[in-house]
Design a protein around this motif. Sequence first.
Motif, PDB file in Angstrom:
ATOM      1  N   ARG A  37      -4.459  -2.272   6.114  1.00  0.00           N
ATOM      2  CA  ARG A  37      -4.158  -0.903   5.698  1.00  0.00           C
ATOM      3  C   ARG A  37      -5.395  -0.175   5.198  1.00  0.00           C
ATOM      4  O   ARG A  37      -6.473  -0.757   5.053  1.00  0.00           O
ATOM      5  CB  ARG A  37      -3.122  -0.926   4.571  1.00  0.00           C
ATOM      6  N   THR A  38      -5.230   1.123   4.949  1.00  0.00           N
ATOM      7  CA  THR A  38      -6.242   1.925   4.280  1.00  0.00           C
ATOM      8  C   THR A  38      -5.631   2.462   2.997  1.00  0.00           C
ATOM      9  O   THR A  38      -4.493   2.114   2.652  1.00  0.00           O
ATOM     10  CB  THR A  38      -6.732   3.059   5.185  1.00  0.00           C
ATOM     11  N   LYS A  73      -5.637   6.114   0.283  1.00  0.00           N
ATOM     12  CA  LYS A  73      -6.068   7.488   0.038  1.00  0.00           C
ATOM     13  C   LYS A  73      -6.376   7.749  -1.429  1.00  0.00           C
ATOM     14  O   LYS A  73      -7.118   8.674  -1.761  1.00  0.00           O
ATOM     15  CB  LYS A  73      -4.971   8.467   0.499  1.00  0.00           C
ATOM     16  N   ALA A  96     -13.752   2.908  13.733  1.00  0.00           N
ATOM     17  CA  ALA A  96     -12.560   2.093  13.993  1.00  0.00           C
ATOM     18  C   ALA A  96     -12.870   0.989  15.005  1.00  0.00           C
ATOM     19  O   ALA A  96     -12.422  -0.153  14.850  1.00  0.00           O
ATOM     20  CB  ALA A  96     -11.419   2.980  14.496  1.00  0.00           C
ATOM     21  N   SER A 145     -12.706  -2.899  13.935  1.00  0.00           N
ATOM     22  CA  SER A 145     -11.743  -3.735  14.646  1.00  0.00           C
ATOM     23  C   SER A 145     -12.430  -4.966  15.214  1.00  0.00           C
ATOM     24  O   SER A 145     -11.932  -6.096  15.091  1.00  0.00           O
ATOM     25  CB  SER A 145     -11.078  -2.934  15.770  1.00  0.00           C
ATOM     26  N   THR A 179      -1.295  -7.666   5.140  1.00  0.00           N
ATOM     27  CA  THR A 179      -1.273  -6.227   5.380  1.00  0.00           C
ATOM     28  C   THR A 179      -2.660  -5.760   5.786  1.00  0.00           C
ATOM     29  O   THR A 179      -3.654  -6.090   5.132  1.00  0.00           O
ATOM     30  CB  THR A 179      -0.833  -5.466   4.126  1.00  0.00           C
ATOM     31  N   ALA A 198      -3.992  -2.193  14.407  1.00  0.00           N
ATOM     32  CA  ALA A 198      -3.783  -2.758  13.070  1.00  0.00           C
ATOM     33  C   ALA A 198      -2.530  -3.623  13.010  1.00  0.00           C
ATOM     34  O   ALA A 198      -2.526  -4.677  12.372  1.00  0.00           O
ATOM     35  CB  ALA A 198      -3.712  -1.637  12.036  1.00  0.00           C
ATOM     36  N   VAL A 239     -10.584   3.304   7.608  1.00  0.00           N
ATOM     37  CA  VAL A 239      -9.969   4.089   8.681  1.00  0.00           C
ATOM     38  C   VAL A 239      -8.809   3.288   9.269  1.00  0.00           C
ATOM     39  O   VAL A 239      -8.761   2.066   9.163  1.00  0.00           O
ATOM     40  CB  VAL A 239     -10.987   4.428   9.795  1.00  0.00           C
ATOM     41  N   GLU A 240      -7.903   3.988   9.900  1.00  0.00           N
ATOM     42  CA  GLU A 240      -6.788   3.337  10.577  1.00  0.00           C
ATOM     43  C   GLU A 240      -7.272   2.737  11.891  1.00  0.00           C
ATOM     44  O   GLU A 240      -8.054   3.345  12.616  1.00  0.00           O
ATOM     45  CB  GLU A 240      -5.671   4.343  10.859  1.00  0.00           C
ATOM     46  N   LEU A 241      -6.800   1.535  12.211  1.00  0.00           N
ATOM     47  CA  LEU A 241      -7.129   0.886  13.476  1.00  0.00           C
ATOM     48  C   LEU A 241      -5.970   1.042  14.448  1.00  0.00           C
ATOM     49  O   LEU A 241      -4.802   0.950  14.052  1.00  0.00           O
ATOM     50  CB  LEU A 241      -7.418  -0.604  13.269  1.00  0.00           C
ATOM     51  N   ASP A 242      -6.298   1.239  15.713  1.00  0.00           N
ATOM     52  CA  ASP A 242      -5.249   1.367  16.726  1.00  0.00           C
ATOM     53  C   ASP A 242      -4.427   0.090  16.840  1.00  0.00           C
ATOM     54  O   ASP A 242      -3.224   0.141  17.125  1.00  0.00           O
ATOM     55  CB  ASP A 242      -5.866   1.718  18.086  1.00  0.00           C
TER      56      ASP A 242
END
Length: 639
Positions: free
Chosen positions: A358-359, A361, A310, A314, A356, A340, A335-338
């Motif tokens: 995003r990630t 699944k 991440a 970032s 947007t 984002a 992965v999700e970014l803090d």
Amino acid sequence: MPALAIPQPLAEKLAALPETPGVYLFKDRLGRVLYVGKAINLRARVRSYFQSEDPSRPWLREMVGKIADLEVLTTRTEKEALILECNLIKLHRPPFNIRFKDDKAYPFLKVTLNEPFPALVITRQPKDDGARYFGPYPDGRALREIVELLKRLFGIRTLTVVNERRKGGCPWRDTSKLLPRACLEFHLHRCSGPCVNAISPDEYRRTAQRLCEFLEGRTGEVLRHLEQAMWEAAEREEFEKAAKLRDQIRAIQAITERQAVHLPLRDDIDAYAFVSEMGLGCVQMLLIRGGMLVSDQHFTVRVGEGQSAAEILSAFVKQRYSAGVPIPKIVLLPVELDDAAVIAEWLSEKRGEPVTVRTAKSGILRDLLDLAERNAQQALREELQREEQERLSREFALRSLQTHLNLPTLPRRIECYDISTTMGVETVGAMVVFIEGKPAKSEYRRFRIKGAWVVDEATGKPHPDDYAAMREVLTRRFRHYLDGDPKFAELPDLLIVDGGKGQLSVAMQVLNEFGLPIPVAALAKEHELLYVPHSDAPIALPFHSPALHLLQRLRDETHRCAIRFHRHRRTKRALRSLLEEVPGIGVARKKALLQHFGSLEALMQASVDELAKVPHMTRPVAERLWAFLHGSDLSGHGR
């Protein structure tokens, strides 16, 4: 874990930190910026670095140990802090911020739509100047091939830029005046010839817009525009022009069919993946435009222990989009970014419509991330194999050198010295360092020689003395070491001087005076002979020897560094002498002009407006300077 010991001045600054968004800069005791970061709450974020040690992040412990000062800049919002952080990282290039490919500046393609007749430029320093930027491109050879293709397809003029100054390429500088004849590029059908009015300004600009669409991957729109222009030309019975457009359409279609991969997607997407192994990471980027995979690129980065995917992604996303490249509708990450949300807000403002971050699944977006990850793994394997091969080659060359020179240890650190001068004017010395067989540019040092003259007994005239210059350089280098100067803290395992027996003798005398038992040798250019102490006969290394190749690269790099510094000093000297002859140019103005332009060539190319903008300059003085440089008055001069 106990709190870390903090010097009193730094502790006072930590206690006074505000609870507002902003940017913080950590500095060492010399004032150099170590790290730039952003925070939504400066007080909480900055103080967290000093609360306790994190054993899983040794790079952080190393950085905190070097912090002697900090500076904070408050902002109104976290988005403003993000923008300021990106700008400060580009400005200071801090060593503890994540940097890609050892901080190498990757080239971009720049289309100067901010100019009357746009040009295609390769640059390494993108700016917010109204031009369009595409890239970065990690493969320089592939980039040059792309430029050649674009010249043939679109006929856009190209320019060469060195240190952000135009040095070559299209000879058309003053676009307000036509040239008497076109250059060779026009006759080779690689430029449409706007300089001789072979194409109208409106049509040339439309062509530049199509070039941008092509680089964005919007080949469908480009083809529609070209087909419409072809039929319109045919209706006007301009059959030669229609035939050229037809050939251009066919070429673009062939390229699109060969390179593009079609996907069941309509949005513009940049998809990323990150993998790491053995301290090396790879960021893979896939660009999807209008349902086509139009580009895939990878970038390597040194990964500190404890740095997460991440954090890496970032940093990469912020560095990439701060360069002015086209922004997609979706930034797809594994992965999700803090941060984002704030990145999405920033990108939306730059694009002019919602973006947007995003990630995914499952579904086609997850498949796209999996494709990016497979590409990243393959690219990382190839990079690791290449690095391992290079490491083995360097180690073999060092061991070969150790054997030939009978050195007690492997020459991990080699220093080479050279002198450059023009008849004793602006004599300089250069010290170049190779560590583990690779250039260590942060260890390079340059010396201005203060007095290296000898009087000829026959004529009584002084002339430059290279031996005295070498003695001065080596004496100053090792004096700095004994005085504890951190810039000269490490001694070499092998010292090389550029020259023959005379330079070797000078180096041995200096080392003996300081009592330093450092192995030394001299490499003579003419026959590539290596002179060593206490030996009458030089060593002739085999022509194919890796040790000789290593020494040649070291010697050539030192020679290049010395010549560059000498030319820089000589140019400034000439410019300074010239400015002294201009009425109204005092010490402050002369210094400002030297700092701003740096060379006579750059000063000659400057307009009156550019001269007047330099600190301490006024419009009347700028006009006098321009007239003096060009030997004429300002009548008819375009300002």
